[in-house]
Design an enzyme around this catalytic site. Structure first.
Site, PDB file in Angstrom:
ATOM      1  N   HIS A 182       0.819  -1.214   0.000  1.00 46.75           N
ATOM      2  CA  HIS A 182       0.000   0.000   0.000  1.00 46.75           C
ATOM      3  C   HIS A 182       0.856   1.269   0.000  1.00 46.75           C
ATOM      4  O   HIS A 182       0.404   2.321   0.451  1.00 46.75           O
ATOM      5  CB  HIS A 182      -0.963   0.018   1.202  1.00 46.75           C
ATOM      6  N   ARG A 183       2.083   1.157  -0.432  1.00 40.32           N
ATOM      7  CA  ARG A 183       3.020   2.274  -0.481  1.00 40.32           C
ATOM      8  C   ARG A 183       3.335   2.842   0.910  1.00 40.32           C
ATOM      9  O   ARG A 183       3.755   3.996   1.047  1.00 40.32           O
ATOM     10  CB  ARG A 183       2.539   3.383  -1.428  1.00 40.32           C
ATOM     11  N   LEU A 184       3.136   2.024   1.921  1.00 40.13           N
ATOM     12  CA  LEU A 184       3.513   2.405   3.286  1.00 40.13           C
ATOM     13  C   LEU A 184       4.955   1.937   3.514  1.00 40.13           C
ATOM     14  O   LEU A 184       5.238   1.087   4.360  1.00 40.13           O
ATOM     15  CB  LEU A 184       2.554   1.788   4.304  1.00 40.13           C
TER      16      LEU A 184
END
Length: 205
Positions: A182-184
């Site tokens: 999640h692009r975290l």
């Protein structure tokens, strides 16, 4: 790469940036299909105009990160004018990056000689043939210079050209980037402390 696998690696990460670099670099050596030691080298000239290119890491340790080049090249001129650089390792297969920033200085002649002696003979001759970053009228001229170098050193060891040598980047900032779902993403920044140790902080992705 699963999220659980990534979380497991995060917990196993070292708190020492040099040990962590060693671990990631060793893994990249087995996973990257080509030039796992490739790194982007960003320089700037005396007016602050940036330039970037890929070079190969040829030595590393707590004293810094070493690469070699023709000291008459554009990059060498920029290093002389502005001896502060940035390095970037990007290992796509591992979904990782390492960013390193700091001052750069030439390595000793003895260190350059030792590395040059470890290169293949053709690579040694190529160093003599290359007038790096200078205009070239034709590929044939380059090849003729290579043939001339081969004839010059026929039957003897190839000595290191006086215009060729190494540089060491002394890190003042080392950042480890790890892909996350999640692009975290995870970013861990290490900077030197007054006592000679390294302090760690996390950055928002």
């Amino acid at each position: 790469m699963t999220c659980a696998r990534l979380r497991g690696r995060s917990r196993a990460m070292s708190d020492d940036p040099f040990s962590l670099f060693d671990a990631w670099y060793a893994e990249a050596r087995t996973s990257e299909p080509n030039d796992s030691n490739a790194m982007a080298l960003a320089t700037a000239d005396a007016d602050g105009r940036p330039s970037v290119r890929m070079v190969l890491l040829k030595g590393h340790g707590r004293d810094g990160f070493v690469f070699y080049t023709n000291r008459g090249s554009r990059k060498a001129g920029e290093l002389a004018a502005n001896p502060h650089v940035a390095l970037l390792f990007h290992w796509k297969s591992l979904r990782r990056q390492i960013r390193i920033e700091g001052p750069v200085a030439p390595v000793s002649d003895a260190e350059s000689d030792a590395y040059f002696a470890s290169r293949s003979r053709d690579s040694q001759l190529g160093a003599w043939a290359s007038d790096q970053s200078r205009p070239l009228d034709a590929r044939a001229t380059f090849e003729a210079r290579f043939d001339a170098a081969r004839a010059r050193f026929d039957g003897q060891d190839v000595t290191r050209p006086p215009f060729w040598g190494g540089y060491r980047v002394t890190p003042q900032r080392i950042e480890f980037w790890q892909d996350r779902a999640h692009r975290l993403h995870e970013r861990r920044l290490f900077t030197p402390a007054v006592d000679g140790a390294w302090r760690e902080g996390l950055l928002y992705p």
